[in-house]
Design a protein around this motif. Sequence first.
Motif, PDB file in Angstrom:
ATOM      1  N   VAL A 110      -8.081   1.235   0.603  1.00 25.53           N
ATOM      2  CA  VAL A 110      -7.771   1.537   2.001  1.00 25.53           C
ATOM      3  C   VAL A 110      -8.929   1.089   2.892  1.00 25.53           C
ATOM      4  O   VAL A 110     -10.086   1.466   2.672  1.00 25.53           O
ATOM      5  N   ASP A 111      -8.620   0.272   3.886  1.00 26.29           N
ATOM      6  CA  ASP A 111      -9.634  -0.244   4.804  1.00 26.29           C
ATOM      7  C   ASP A 111      -9.917   0.809   5.880  1.00 26.29           C
ATOM      8  O   ASP A 111      -9.013   1.231   6.607  1.00 26.29           O
ATOM      9  N   HIS A 112     -11.171   1.241   5.990  1.00 24.33           N
ATOM     10  CA  HIS A 112     -11.511   2.324   6.913  1.00 24.33           C
ATOM     11  C   HIS A 112     -11.232   1.979   8.376  1.00 24.33           C
ATOM     12  O   HIS A 112     -10.616   2.789   9.095  1.00 24.33           O
ATOM     13  N   CYS A 126      12.740  -8.481   1.359  1.00 20.76           N
ATOM     14  CA  CYS A 126      12.071  -7.235   1.734  1.00 20.76           C
ATOM     15  C   CYS A 126      10.768  -7.058   0.967  1.00 20.76           C
ATOM     16  O   CYS A 126       9.726  -6.729   1.550  1.00 20.76           O
ATOM     17  N   VAL A 127      10.803  -7.264  -0.357  1.00 26.05           N
ATOM     18  CA  VAL A 127       9.600  -7.105  -1.171  1.00 26.05           C
ATOM     19  C   VAL A 127       8.537  -8.122  -0.757  1.00 26.05           C
ATOM     20  O   VAL A 127       7.339  -7.815  -0.726  1.00 26.05           O
ATOM     21  N   THR A 128       8.959  -9.342  -0.409  1.00 21.87           N
ATOM     22  CA  THR A 128       8.015 -10.350   0.075  1.00 21.87           C
ATOM     23  C   THR A 128       7.359  -9.897   1.370  1.00 21.87           C
ATOM     24  O   THR A 128       6.141 -10.042   1.551  1.00 21.87           O
ATOM     25  N   ALA A 129       8.161  -9.338   2.284  1.00 19.99           N
ATOM     26  CA  ALA A 129       7.612  -8.833   3.551  1.00 19.99           C
ATOM     27  C   ALA A 129       6.660  -7.666   3.307  1.00 19.99           C
ATOM     28  O   ALA A 129       5.619  -7.551   3.966  1.00 19.99           O
ATOM     29  N   VAL A 130       7.017  -6.793   2.356  1.00 21.16           N
ATOM     30  CA  VAL A 130       6.137  -5.661   2.022  1.00 21.16           C
ATOM     31  C   VAL A 130       4.823  -6.179   1.443  1.00 21.16           C
ATOM     32  O   VAL A 130       3.738  -5.674   1.783  1.00 21.16           O
ATOM     33  N   TRP A 136       2.753  -7.450   4.244  1.00 17.69           N
ATOM     34  CA  TRP A 136       2.195  -6.333   5.013  1.00 17.69           C
ATOM     35  C   TRP A 136       1.007  -5.717   4.277  1.00 17.69           C
ATOM     36  O   TRP A 136      -0.006  -5.372   4.898  1.00 17.69           O
ATOM     37  N   MET A 137       1.154  -5.581   2.962  1.00 17.68           N
ATOM     38  CA  MET A 137       0.072  -4.996   2.179  1.00 17.68           C
ATOM     39  C   MET A 137      -1.177  -5.877   2.216  1.00 17.68           C
ATOM     40  O   MET A 137      -2.305  -5.374   2.345  1.00 17.68           O
ATOM     41  N   ARG A 138      -0.979  -7.181   2.103  1.00 14.96           N
ATOM     42  CA  ARG A 138      -2.140  -8.074   2.163  1.00 14.96           C
ATOM     43  C   ARG A 138      -2.849  -7.967   3.504  1.00 14.96           C
ATOM     44  O   ARG A 138      -4.079  -7.974   3.566  1.00 14.96           O
ATOM     45  N   SER A 139      -2.081  -7.874   4.588  1.00 10.16           N
ATOM     46  CA  SER A 139      -2.699  -7.775   5.913  1.00 10.16           C
ATOM     47  C   SER A 139      -3.400  -6.449   6.127  1.00 10.16           C
ATOM     48  O   SER A 139      -4.223  -6.317   7.041  1.00 10.16           O
ATOM     49  N   ASN A 174       1.131  -5.249  -7.112  1.00 12.59           N
ATOM     50  CA  ASN A 174       1.012  -5.742  -8.480  1.00 12.59           C
ATOM     51  C   ASN A 174       2.399  -6.176  -8.954  1.00 12.59           C
ATOM     52  O   ASN A 174       3.185  -5.380  -9.445  1.00 12.59           O
ATOM     53  N   ALA A 175       2.692  -7.472  -8.804  1.00  7.46           N
ATOM     54  CA  ALA A 175       4.025  -7.983  -9.129  1.00  7.46           C
ATOM     55  C   ALA A 175       4.340  -7.858 -10.608  1.00  7.46           C
ATOM     56  O   ALA A 175       5.500  -7.669 -10.994  1.00  7.46           O
ATOM     57  N   SER A 176       3.321  -7.935 -11.470  1.00  5.39           N
ATOM     58  CA  SER A 176       3.557  -7.884 -12.916  1.00  5.39           C
ATOM     59  C   SER A 176       4.048  -6.509 -13.363  1.00  5.39           C
ATOM     60  O   SER A 176       4.687  -6.383 -14.409  1.00  5.39           O
ATOM     61  N   LYS A 177       3.770  -5.461 -12.592  1.00  5.79           N
ATOM     62  CA  LYS A 177       4.202  -4.115 -12.940  1.00  5.79           C
ATOM     63  C   LYS A 177       5.321  -3.597 -12.038  1.00  5.79           C
ATOM     64  O   LYS A 177       5.761  -2.461 -12.188  1.00  5.79           O
ATOM     65  N   THR A 178       5.773  -4.425 -11.106  1.00  6.52           N
ATOM     66  CA  THR A 178       6.900  -4.055 -10.260  1.00  6.52           C
ATOM     67  C   THR A 178       8.192  -4.221 -11.058  1.00  6.52           C
ATOM     68  O   THR A 178       8.392  -5.253 -11.694  1.00  6.52           O
ATOM     69  N   GLU A 179       9.055  -3.205 -11.027  1.00  5.25           N
ATOM     70  CA  GLU A 179      10.255  -3.197 -11.866  1.00  5.25           C
ATOM     71  C   GLU A 179      11.535  -3.202 -11.023  1.00  5.25           C
ATOM     72  O   GLU A 179      11.558  -2.671  -9.904  1.00  5.25           O
TER      73      GLU A 179
END
Length: 263
Positions: free
Chosen positions: A63-65, A170-174, A177-180, A186-191
């Motif tokens: 989390v960015d302060h 939607c997941v791409t947009a999420v 958003w998370m990167r920004s 973690n795409a490898s653990k997304t189910e």
Amino acid sequence: MSRQLLDHVRVHKLLPSLQFAYRAQRSTETAVLKVLSDILTAADRGDLSMLTLLDLSAAVDTVDHPILLRHSMTSHGVNGVVHTWISSYLANRTQYVCCSGSRSTPLPVLCGVPQGSILGLILFFLYTADLIQLVECFELYPHLYADDTQIYGFCRLGVTDSLQKRVADCVTAVADWMRSNRLQLNASKTEVLWCASVRRQSQLPSNPLAVGSDLMLPVSCMHDLGILIDADLIMRTQVTQTCSKCFAALNNYEAYVNLCQTT
């Protein structure tokens, strides 16, 4: 402080109703029941459901302060003395590694909220509250429990490609958003789990969900908030695992009783 902050966002309706955990009537059980109830209702209508469980890498640690403080002020009306207090709460923390009695040089903690603290998790809620509206823009259903993010939608048989594309977008947009906001999906653990009644199991899609360069194959069973959900919604895997744990506990107890009797 946590009570006052929760009262503030509750009275002014600043926290989405679908953000669960550490809130009254928002437990793990109610979270699972909400998602399962929606999916079972869709199955009763004859619809297919697509449930996506997103995994965040070390969410509360990244989390960015400055972003958190800006979100709390502009989106949740936290300003003045309270804003200064939260800034002080996050600042001047240090971390070190201890191994075999030796301790490394303390370094400042530049991001993240304190783990194990109630206030830290509430601040994380404020940080990720915008995700709810983002998912709803794609006409999908979001559900957040702490750092567990669930996205699901329904469709009639024959239009699964349309729903899958909507979920992928939607997941791409999420993820963007998370990167920004300095978070990492973690795409490898997304189910991904397609759900339907038993008689429609053969009609469930098997093609992967494409998110950027990552391909996510549908699973037949998903571990969601401590519950194992099968694609046919019968909960066979959950019941089997629970019975197995109970038998193991009973066997251990029986062995303990026999040992006590012999000694």
